[in-house]
Scaffold this motif. Structure first.
Motif, PDB file in Angstrom:
ATOM      1  N   LYS A  48      37.376  54.259  41.501  1.00 46.35           N
ATOM      2  CA  LYS A  48      38.251  55.410  41.316  1.00 46.35           C
ATOM      3  C   LYS A  48      39.346  55.366  42.375  1.00 46.35           C
ATOM      4  O   LYS A  48      39.133  54.834  43.462  1.00 46.35           O
ATOM      5  CB  LYS A  48      37.456  56.708  41.459  1.00 46.35           C
ATOM      6  CG  LYS A  48      36.473  56.959  40.341  1.00 46.35           C
ATOM      7  CD  LYS A  48      35.607  58.140  40.647  1.00 46.35           C
ATOM      8  CE  LYS A  48      36.186  59.391  40.031  1.00 46.35           C
ATOM      9  NZ  LYS A  48      35.294  60.557  40.179  1.00 46.35           N
ATOM     10  N   PRO A  49      40.504  55.945  42.093  1.00 46.16           N
ATOM     11  CA  PRO A  49      41.544  56.029  43.132  1.00 46.16           C
ATOM     12  C   PRO A  49      41.050  56.848  44.326  1.00 46.16           C
ATOM     13  O   PRO A  49      40.365  57.855  44.159  1.00 46.16           O
ATOM     14  CB  PRO A  49      42.694  56.735  42.420  1.00 46.16           C
ATOM     15  CG  PRO A  49      42.469  56.475  40.977  1.00 46.16           C
ATOM     16  CD  PRO A  49      40.983  56.404  40.799  1.00 46.16           C
ATOM     17  N   SER A  50      41.367  56.388  45.530  1.00 48.18           N
ATOM     18  CA  SER A  50      40.979  57.094  46.751  1.00 48.18           C
ATOM     19  C   SER A  50      42.098  56.943  47.771  1.00 48.18           C
ATOM     20  O   SER A  50      43.129  56.320  47.493  1.00 48.18           O
ATOM     21  CB  SER A  50      39.674  56.522  47.307  1.00 48.18           C
ATOM     22  OG  SER A  50      39.869  55.187  47.707  1.00 48.18           O
ATOM     23  N   ALA A  51      41.903  57.484  48.960  1.00 45.59           N
ATOM     24  CA  ALA A  51      42.924  57.387  50.005  1.00 45.59           C
ATOM     25  C   ALA A  51      43.126  55.934  50.438  1.00 45.59           C
ATOM     26  O   ALA A  51      44.251  55.496  50.693  1.00 45.59           O
ATOM     27  CB  ALA A  51      42.525  58.230  51.198  1.00 45.59           C
ATOM     28  N   GLN A  52      42.031  55.144  50.517  1.00 42.86           N
ATOM     29  CA  GLN A  52      42.144  53.743  50.924  1.00 42.86           C
ATOM     30  C   GLN A  52      42.700  52.877  49.797  1.00 42.86           C
ATOM     31  O   GLN A  52      43.361  51.882  50.037  1.00 42.86           O
ATOM     32  CB  GLN A  52      40.775  53.176  51.339  1.00 42.86           C
ATOM     33  CG  GLN A  52      40.227  53.718  52.621  1.00 42.86           C
ATOM     34  CD  GLN A  52      39.457  55.013  52.423  1.00 42.86           C
ATOM     35  OE1 GLN A  52      39.114  55.378  51.305  1.00 42.86           O
ATOM     36  NE2 GLN A  52      39.225  55.731  53.514  1.00 42.86           N
ATOM     37  N   PRO A  54      44.724  53.829  46.561  1.00 46.14           N
ATOM     38  CA  PRO A  54      45.323  54.849  45.703  1.00 46.14           C
ATOM     39  C   PRO A  54      45.481  54.411  44.250  1.00 46.14           C
ATOM     40  O   PRO A  54      45.535  55.236  43.350  1.00 46.14           O
ATOM     41  CB  PRO A  54      46.679  55.106  46.349  1.00 46.14           C
ATOM     42  CG  PRO A  54      46.929  53.982  47.265  1.00 46.14           C
ATOM     43  CD  PRO A  54      45.611  53.374  47.600  1.00 46.14           C
ATOM     44  N   GLN A  55      45.518  53.110  44.002  1.00 46.40           N
ATOM     45  CA  GLN A  55      45.688  52.609  42.645  1.00 46.40           C
ATOM     46  C   GLN A  55      44.374  52.649  41.859  1.00 46.40           C
ATOM     47  O   GLN A  55      44.371  52.889  40.663  1.00 46.40           O
ATOM     48  CB  GLN A  55      46.202  51.160  42.695  1.00 46.40           C
ATOM     49  CG  GLN A  55      46.555  50.560  41.356  1.00 46.40           C
ATOM     50  CD  GLN A  55      47.766  51.238  40.715  1.00 46.40           C
ATOM     51  OE1 GLN A  55      48.570  51.850  41.399  1.00 46.40           O
ATOM     52  NE2 GLN A  55      47.875  51.145  39.410  1.00 46.40           N
ATOM     53  N   GLY A  56      43.235  52.397  42.533  1.00 47.43           N
ATOM     54  CA  GLY A  56      41.962  52.287  41.816  1.00 47.43           C
ATOM     55  C   GLY A  56      41.922  50.973  41.064  1.00 47.43           C
ATOM     56  O   GLY A  56      42.573  50.011  41.438  1.00 47.43           O
ATOM     57  N   GLY A  57      41.154  50.902  39.988  1.00 45.49           N
ATOM     58  CA  GLY A  57      41.132  49.711  39.146  1.00 45.49           C
ATOM     59  C   GLY A  57      39.851  48.915  39.260  1.00 45.49           C
ATOM     60  O   GLY A  57      38.815  49.430  39.659  1.00 45.49           O
ATOM     61  N   ILE A  58      39.955  47.626  38.918  1.00 44.24           N
ATOM     62  CA  ILE A  58      38.797  46.738  38.887  1.00 44.24           C
ATOM     63  C   ILE A  58      38.841  45.818  40.111  1.00 44.24           C
ATOM     64  O   ILE A  58      39.844  45.174  40.371  1.00 44.24           O
ATOM     65  CB  ILE A  58      38.774  45.907  37.588  1.00 44.24           C
ATOM     66  CG1 ILE A  58      38.722  46.845  36.391  1.00 44.24           C
ATOM     67  CG2 ILE A  58      37.592  44.946  37.582  1.00 44.24           C
ATOM     68  CD1 ILE A  58      38.883  46.158  35.059  1.00 44.24           C
ATOM     69  N   VAL A  59      37.736  45.791  40.853  1.00 43.09           N
ATOM     70  CA  VAL A  59      37.638  44.989  42.076  1.00 43.09           C
ATOM     71  C   VAL A  59      36.519  43.972  41.905  1.00 43.09           C
ATOM     72  O   VAL A  59      35.436  44.306  41.430  1.00 43.09           O
ATOM     73  CB  VAL A  59      37.329  45.909  43.290  1.00 43.09           C
ATOM     74  CG1 VAL A  59      37.144  45.092  44.545  1.00 43.09           C
ATOM     75  CG2 VAL A  59      38.412  46.953  43.460  1.00 43.09           C
ATOM     76  N   LYS A  60      36.790  42.722  42.293  1.00 44.97           N
ATOM     77  CA  LYS A  60      35.752  41.683  42.285  1.00 44.97           C
ATOM     78  C   LYS A  60      34.985  41.773  43.606  1.00 44.97           C
ATOM     79  O   LYS A  60      35.587  41.820  44.675  1.00 44.97           O
ATOM     80  CB  LYS A  60      36.363  40.292  42.165  1.00 44.97           C
ATOM     81  CG  LYS A  60      36.954  39.998  40.817  1.00 44.97           C
ATOM     82  CD  LYS A  60      35.875  39.566  39.886  1.00 44.97           C
ATOM     83  CE  LYS A  60      36.486  39.030  38.593  1.00 44.97           C
ATOM     84  NZ  LYS A  60      35.468  38.753  37.622  1.00 44.97           N
ATOM     85  N   LYS A  61      33.637  41.813  43.522  1.00 42.92           N
ATOM     86  CA  LYS A  61      32.831  41.867  44.737  1.00 42.92           C
ATOM     87  C   LYS A  61      31.527  41.126  44.521  1.00 42.92           C
ATOM     88  O   LYS A  61      31.101  40.926  43.381  1.00 42.92           O
ATOM     89  CB  LYS A  61      32.654  43.314  45.170  1.00 42.92           C
ATOM     90  CG  LYS A  61      31.403  44.004  44.818  1.00 42.92           C
ATOM     91  CD  LYS A  61      31.414  45.437  45.302  1.00 42.92           C
ATOM     92  CE  LYS A  61      30.286  45.710  46.225  1.00 42.92           C
ATOM     93  NZ  LYS A  61      30.100  47.102  46.560  1.00 42.92           N
ATOM     94  N   GLU A  62      30.899  40.689  45.636  1.00 46.70           N
ATOM     95  CA  GLU A  62      29.653  39.926  45.553  1.00 46.70           C
ATOM     96  C   GLU A  62      28.477  40.858  45.321  1.00 46.70           C
ATOM     97  O   GLU A  62      28.374  41.898  45.939  1.00 46.70           O
ATOM     98  CB  GLU A  62      29.407  39.148  46.843  1.00 46.70           C
ATOM     99  CG  GLU A  62      30.376  38.032  47.117  1.00 46.70           C
ATOM    100  CD  GLU A  62      31.382  38.368  48.189  1.00 46.70           C
ATOM    101  OE1 GLU A  62      31.391  39.516  48.673  1.00 46.70           O
ATOM    102  OE2 GLU A  62      32.184  37.489  48.526  1.00 46.70           O
TER     103      GLU A  62
END
Length: 101
Positions: A48-52, A54-62
């Motif tokens: 979700k969009p947050s202060a860190q 602001p765009q939000g979106g899809i993030v790749k993570k381990e």
């Protein structure tokens, strides 16, 4: 439970969808017998969009992977680990080269 691998070790994935991939252990979860390996088992996480971010979106993570599927890399080859007492200290030993890790 005592593990033969630690955070910061370089490991190779020996089983599963990511078999053959290598990376450094970032974090270990002792209670679940799982570890997060850098660059292995990537998932897409919707944020979700947050202060860190602001765009939000899809993030790749381990995502975590079970420790039984990992094997320690020493000198470019996988090796089993044993322990030995040297100068009153418990030292990890590579079974392949019989040297301290």
């Amino acid at each position: 439970m005592k593990l033969k691998i630690k955070s910061g070790d370089t490991v190779r994935v020996m089983a599963g969808d990511h078999k053959g991939e290598e990376g450094k252990i970032v974090q270990i979860f002792l209670s679940k017998n799982r570890a997060i390996v850098e660059g292995v088992n990537l998932i897409s996480k919707h944020t979700k969009p947050s202060a860190q971010n602001p765009q939000g979106g899809i993030v790749k993570k381990e995502a975590s992977i079970h420790i039984s599927n990992l094997m320690l890399l020493e000198g470019g080859e996988v090796t089993k680990v044993s322990y030995r007492m040297e100068d009153g200290k418990k030292v990890r030993i590579s079974k392949k080269t019989d040297k301290a890790i």
